[in-house]
Design an enzyme around this catalytic site. Structure first.
Site, PDB file in Angstrom:
ATOM      1  N   GLU A 174       0.744  74.850  92.961  1.00 48.64           N
ATOM      2  CA  GLU A 174       2.182  75.122  92.982  1.00 48.64           C
ATOM      3  C   GLU A 174       2.954  74.245  93.965  1.00 48.64           C
ATOM      4  O   GLU A 174       4.097  74.577  94.327  1.00 48.64           O
ATOM      5  CB  GLU A 174       2.453  76.612  93.270  1.00 48.64           C
ATOM      6  CG  GLU A 174       1.735  77.547  92.309  1.00 48.64           C
ATOM      7  CD  GLU A 174       2.106  79.022  92.480  1.00 48.64           C
ATOM      8  OE1 GLU A 174       3.284  79.328  92.666  1.00 48.64           O
ATOM      9  OE2 GLU A 174       1.180  79.856  92.411  1.00 48.64           O
ATOM     10  N   ASP A 194       8.218  83.219  92.542  1.00 48.35           N
ATOM     11  CA  ASP A 194       7.158  84.195  92.304  1.00 48.35           C
ATOM     12  C   ASP A 194       6.597  83.999  90.890  1.00 48.35           C
ATOM     13  O   ASP A 194       7.286  83.539  89.970  1.00 48.35           O
ATOM     14  CB  ASP A 194       7.736  85.611  92.453  1.00 48.35           C
ATOM     15  CG  ASP A 194       6.663  86.678  92.499  1.00 48.35           C
ATOM     16  OD1 ASP A 194       6.266  87.044  93.608  1.00 48.35           O
ATOM     17  OD2 ASP A 194       6.217  87.128  91.417  1.00 48.35           O
ATOM     18  N   LYS A 196       6.220  86.127  88.758  1.00 50.90           N
ATOM     19  CA  LYS A 196       6.892  86.928  87.729  1.00 50.90           C
ATOM     20  C   LYS A 196       8.178  86.271  87.223  1.00 50.90           C
ATOM     21  O   LYS A 196       8.789  86.786  86.312  1.00 50.90           O
ATOM     22  CB  LYS A 196       7.219  88.327  88.288  1.00 50.90           C
ATOM     23  CG  LYS A 196       5.984  89.148  88.565  1.00 50.90           C
ATOM     24  CD  LYS A 196       6.270  90.624  88.587  1.00 50.90           C
ATOM     25  CE  LYS A 196       6.709  91.157  89.898  1.00 50.90           C
ATOM     26  NZ  LYS A 196       5.790  90.998  91.020  1.00 50.90           N
ATOM     27  N   HIS A 257       6.653  94.658 100.854  1.00 43.42           N
ATOM     28  CA  HIS A 257       6.043  95.831 100.241  1.00 43.42           C
ATOM     29  C   HIS A 257       5.097  96.497 101.228  1.00 43.42           C
ATOM     30  O   HIS A 257       4.365  95.818 101.937  1.00 43.42           O
ATOM     31  CB  HIS A 257       5.174  95.424  99.032  1.00 43.42           C
ATOM     32  CG  HIS A 257       5.951  95.267  97.769  1.00 43.42           C
ATOM     33  ND1 HIS A 257       5.470  94.562  96.693  1.00 43.42           N
ATOM     34  CD2 HIS A 257       7.165  95.743  97.393  1.00 43.42           C
ATOM     35  CE1 HIS A 257       6.354  94.610  95.714  1.00 43.42           C
ATOM     36  NE2 HIS A 257       7.386  95.304  96.114  1.00 43.42           N
ATOM     37  N   HIS A 266       3.772  88.511 103.301  1.00 43.44           N
ATOM     38  CA  HIS A 266       4.724  87.774 102.454  1.00 43.44           C
ATOM     39  C   HIS A 266       5.985  88.602 102.273  1.00 43.44           C
ATOM     40  O   HIS A 266       5.966  89.830 102.436  1.00 43.44           O
ATOM     41  CB  HIS A 266       4.088  87.432 101.099  1.00 43.44           C
ATOM     42  CG  HIS A 266       3.564  88.622 100.365  1.00 43.44           C
ATOM     43  ND1 HIS A 266       2.301  89.135 100.555  1.00 43.44           N
ATOM     44  CD2 HIS A 266       4.153  89.434  99.454  1.00 43.44           C
ATOM     45  CE1 HIS A 266       2.125  90.188  99.792  1.00 43.44           C
ATOM     46  NE2 HIS A 266       3.243  90.400  99.100  1.00 43.44           N
TER      47      HIS A 266
HETATM   48  N1  GTA Z   1       3.821  82.137  93.020  1.00 42.82           N
HETATM   49  O1  GTA Z   1      -0.560  82.948  91.955  1.00 42.82           O
HETATM   50  C1  GTA Z   1       0.540  83.396  92.284  1.00 42.82           C
HETATM   51  C2  GTA Z   1       0.804  84.790  92.479  1.00 42.82           C
HETATM   52  N2  GTA Z   1       0.051  85.916  92.399  1.00 42.82           N
HETATM   53  C3  GTA Z   1      -1.346  86.027  92.055  1.00 42.82           C
HETATM   54  C4  GTA Z   1       0.817  86.988  92.702  1.00 42.82           C
HETATM   55  N3  GTA Z   1       2.053  86.565  92.989  1.00 42.82           N
HETATM   56  C5  GTA Z   1       2.085  85.205  92.875  1.00 42.82           C
HETATM   57  N4  GTA Z   1       3.089  84.333  93.068  1.00 42.82           N
HETATM   58  C6  GTA Z   1       2.855  83.019  92.865  1.00 42.82           C
HETATM   59  N5  GTA Z   1       1.596  82.575  92.496  1.00 42.82           N
HETATM   60  O2  GTA Z   1       5.407  89.544  93.550  1.00 42.82           O
HETATM   61  C7  GTA Z   1       3.179  87.364  93.407  1.00 42.82           C
HETATM   62  C8  GTA Z   1       3.314  88.667  92.642  1.00 42.82           C
HETATM   63  C9  GTA Z   1       4.019  89.570  93.651  1.00 42.82           C
HETATM   64  C10 GTA Z   1       3.600  89.005  94.991  1.00 42.82           C
HETATM   65  C11 GTA Z   1       2.620  89.890  95.701  1.00 42.82           C
HETATM   66  O3  GTA Z   1       2.949  87.771  94.738  1.00 42.82           O
HETATM   67  O4  GTA Z   1       4.059  88.509  91.458  1.00 42.82           O
HETATM   68  P1  GTA Z   1       2.517  92.325  96.614  1.00 42.82           P
HETATM   69  O5  GTA Z   1       1.320  91.962  97.414  1.00 42.82           O
HETATM   70  O6  GTA Z   1       3.511  93.181  97.274  1.00 42.82           O
HETATM   71  O7  GTA Z   1       1.918  92.935  95.294  1.00 42.82           O
HETATM   72  O8  GTA Z   1       3.285  91.037  96.129  1.00 42.82           O
HETATM   73  P2  GTA Z   1       2.567  93.610  94.014  1.00 42.82           P
HETATM   74  O9  GTA Z   1       4.032  93.591  94.082  1.00 42.82           O
HETATM   75  O10 GTA Z   1       1.868  94.881  93.773  1.00 42.82           O
HETATM   76  O11 GTA Z   1       2.047  92.664  92.922  1.00 42.82           O
HETATM   77  P3  GTA Z   1       2.490  92.571  91.484  1.00 42.82           P
HETATM   78  O12 GTA Z   1       1.468  91.726  90.857  1.00 42.82           O
HETATM   79  O13 GTA Z   1       3.880  92.100  91.445  1.00 42.82           O
HETATM   80  O14 GTA Z   1       2.405  94.057  90.857  1.00 42.82           O
HETATM   81  C12 GTA Z   1       3.416  95.054  90.988  1.00 42.82           C
HETATM   82  C13 GTA Z   1       3.730  95.695  89.675  1.00 42.82           C
HETATM   83  O15 GTA Z   1       4.631  94.819  89.004  1.00 42.82           O
HETATM   84  C14 GTA Z   1       2.541  95.833  88.752  1.00 42.82           C
HETATM   85  O16 GTA Z   1       1.816  97.013  88.926  1.00 42.82           O
HETATM   86  C15 GTA Z   1       3.229  95.802  87.434  1.00 42.82           C
HETATM   87  O17 GTA Z   1       3.806  97.048  87.175  1.00 42.82           O
HETATM   88  C16 GTA Z   1       4.367  94.859  87.633  1.00 42.82           C
HETATM   89  N6  GTA Z   1       4.063  93.488  87.202  1.00 42.82           N
HETATM   90  C17 GTA Z   1       3.153  92.682  87.726  1.00 42.82           C
HETATM   91  N7  GTA Z   1       3.160  91.488  87.116  1.00 42.82           N
HETATM   92  C18 GTA Z   1       4.101  91.559  86.169  1.00 42.82           C
HETATM   93  C19 GTA Z   1       4.560  90.653  85.213  1.00 42.82           C
HETATM   94  N8  GTA Z   1       4.064  89.403  85.127  1.00 42.82           N
HETATM   95  N9  GTA Z   1       5.533  91.050  84.405  1.00 42.82           N
HETATM   96  C20 GTA Z   1       6.065  92.281  84.508  1.00 42.82           C
HETATM   97  N10 GTA Z   1       5.681  93.185  85.415  1.00 42.82           N
HETATM   98  C21 GTA Z   1       4.703  92.841  86.232  1.00 42.82           C
END
Ligand code: GTA
Length: 326
Positions: A174, A194, A196, A257, A266
């Site tokens: 990235e 992010d 998402k 979070h 983060h």
């Molecule tokens: N740029 O490789 C990455 C990467 N990964 C693996 C995670 N993130 C990344 N960003 C980049 N590259 O916002 C991002 C995630 C998240 C942050 C971690 O890092 O997108 P966090 O430690 O507080 O964890 O934040 P969180 O928020 O639980 O993670 P996540 O994955 O966002 O899940 C939360 C909920 O969001 C899930 O349970 C689900 O309900 C929803 N969700 C997750 N992914 C998606 C999606 N792609 N689309 C819609 N809803 C989603």
């Protein structure tokens, strides 16, 4: 996350969830995910409101025989600048019903205007599958003693790998997406879009600031010592978003979070009008409030009880239950 196929792996194997495990730093692997080789196992969750579906599949072809994957399919918001094209270039407009001056149609856009955002976790562990499975959630109120006796030992023994974070910090993945960086090893960070956010429209803008230092897991580790770092993230992050995307700080939600999924500190930057997953009161802590709390009391997050929601079958929830704390 641009990861290519990996050798066969059982779901129970979660060695990459443990500290010291083999890193996934092959971040630049070019092969696309073999979607056509995916056998759908089950729908983990679907949301009519978000127009998203979370799937558990198994890759059946030679590139990953028997390996689990999580696929998230999500319809993306309309892009204003593409609306004229959508109206002009539609492939078919099929009448569904007409009544007086009212009518509804099925409109079939050309492929370039009907993108479905697809997120892939591959190979996925059982923990990933559980994370996306729809389940009942329960509120837990964690004191500092609960944190040291229940939560900390748990996250030290098992949590998601943060190799993807290290890949970004080391510019192995990235690197071309970096929006802003502060190189200071102690008070510096990297701001990237992010996972998402597909960056096509600003309505669902979502960026993430990853701190450079590797010793901060979560809100619970923060003290007044970290105020310069947190202030840098807030000020420089907001400036960078305004400069790059034209969004004023008053239109941004900047928060941490607790609990996070990934225990490398983060900060989330989302458009205020976007109800991002995890922006509710039981999980999001505004960075400006965190800064004020630490300025008022350097050990605020080592004293205060913090409330968060856990899924009913999450191992951490069971630990709280066993300790009579949930
Ligand atoms: N740029 O490789 C990455 C990467 N990964 C693996 C995670 N993130 C990344 N960003 C980049 N590259 O916002 C991002 C995630 C998240 C942050 C971690 O890092 O997108 P966090 O430690 O507080 O964890 O934040 P969180 O928020 O639980 O993670 P996540 O994955 O966002 O899940 C939360 C909920 O969001 C899930 O349970 C689900 O309900 C929803 N969700 C997750 N992914 C998606 C999606 N792609 N689309 C819609 N809803 C989603």
């Amino acid at each position: 996350m641009a990861e290519g196929p990996r050798p066969k792996r059982r779901r129970e194997e979660e060695e990459d969830e443990k500290p010291g495990a083999a890193p996934h730093d092959g971040a630049a692997a070019a092969a696309p995910f073999p979607l056509a080789e995916l056998r759908l196992q089950r729908v983990l969750r679907e949301s009519a409101r978000d127009k998203a579906v979370f799937l558990h599949g198994e890759v059946t072809g030679p590139s990953g025989e028997g390996t689990d994957a999580v696929i998230i399919l999500e319809k993306t918001p309309f892009q204003e600048e593409k609306l004229s094209d959508l109206l002009k270039k539609h492939v078919k407009l099929e009448l569904q019903m007409r009544n007086d001056i009212y009518s509804t149609y099925h409109l079939y856009p050309p492929p370039e205007l009907s993108e479905i955002k697809t997120t892939v976790v591959f190979p996925a562990t059982e923990k990933h599958i559980q994370k996306y499975l729809r389940q009942d959630v329960h509120l837990v109120r964690e004191t500092w003693e609960d944190y040291t006796q229940i939560t900390l030992p748990f996250i030290q023994s098992q949590s998601f790998s943060v190799q993807w974070v290290y890949n970004i910090l080391e510019k192995k993945a990235e690197a071309d997406r970096i929006v802003h960086e502060n190189p200071d090893p102690c008070d510096g960070f990297v701001l990237v879009p992010d996972f998402k956010w597909n960056q096509n429209q600003l309505d669902d803008l979502y960026l993430i600031a990853l701190v450079r230092r590797r010793d901060l897991k979560s809100l619970r580790d923060l003290t007044a010592e970290h105020l310069p770092l947190l202030r840098n993230i807030l000020r420089e992050g907001e400036e960078a978003v305004t400069k790059r995307f034209g969004i004023a700080p008053s239109r941004l939600r900047v928060y941490l979070h607790y609990q996070p999924s990934y225990y490398h500190l983060h900060v989330h930057f989302t458009a205020l009008g976007y109800e991002a997953p995890g922006s509710g009161v039981e999980r999001a802590h505004l960075l400006a409030d965190v800064i004020d709390n630490l300025a008022a009391d350097p050990a605020f997050y080592q004293k205060r009880a913090l409330t968060f929601a856990l899924r009913a079958d999450e191992p951490l929830f069971h630990k709280f239950r066993e300790a009579g704390r949930a």
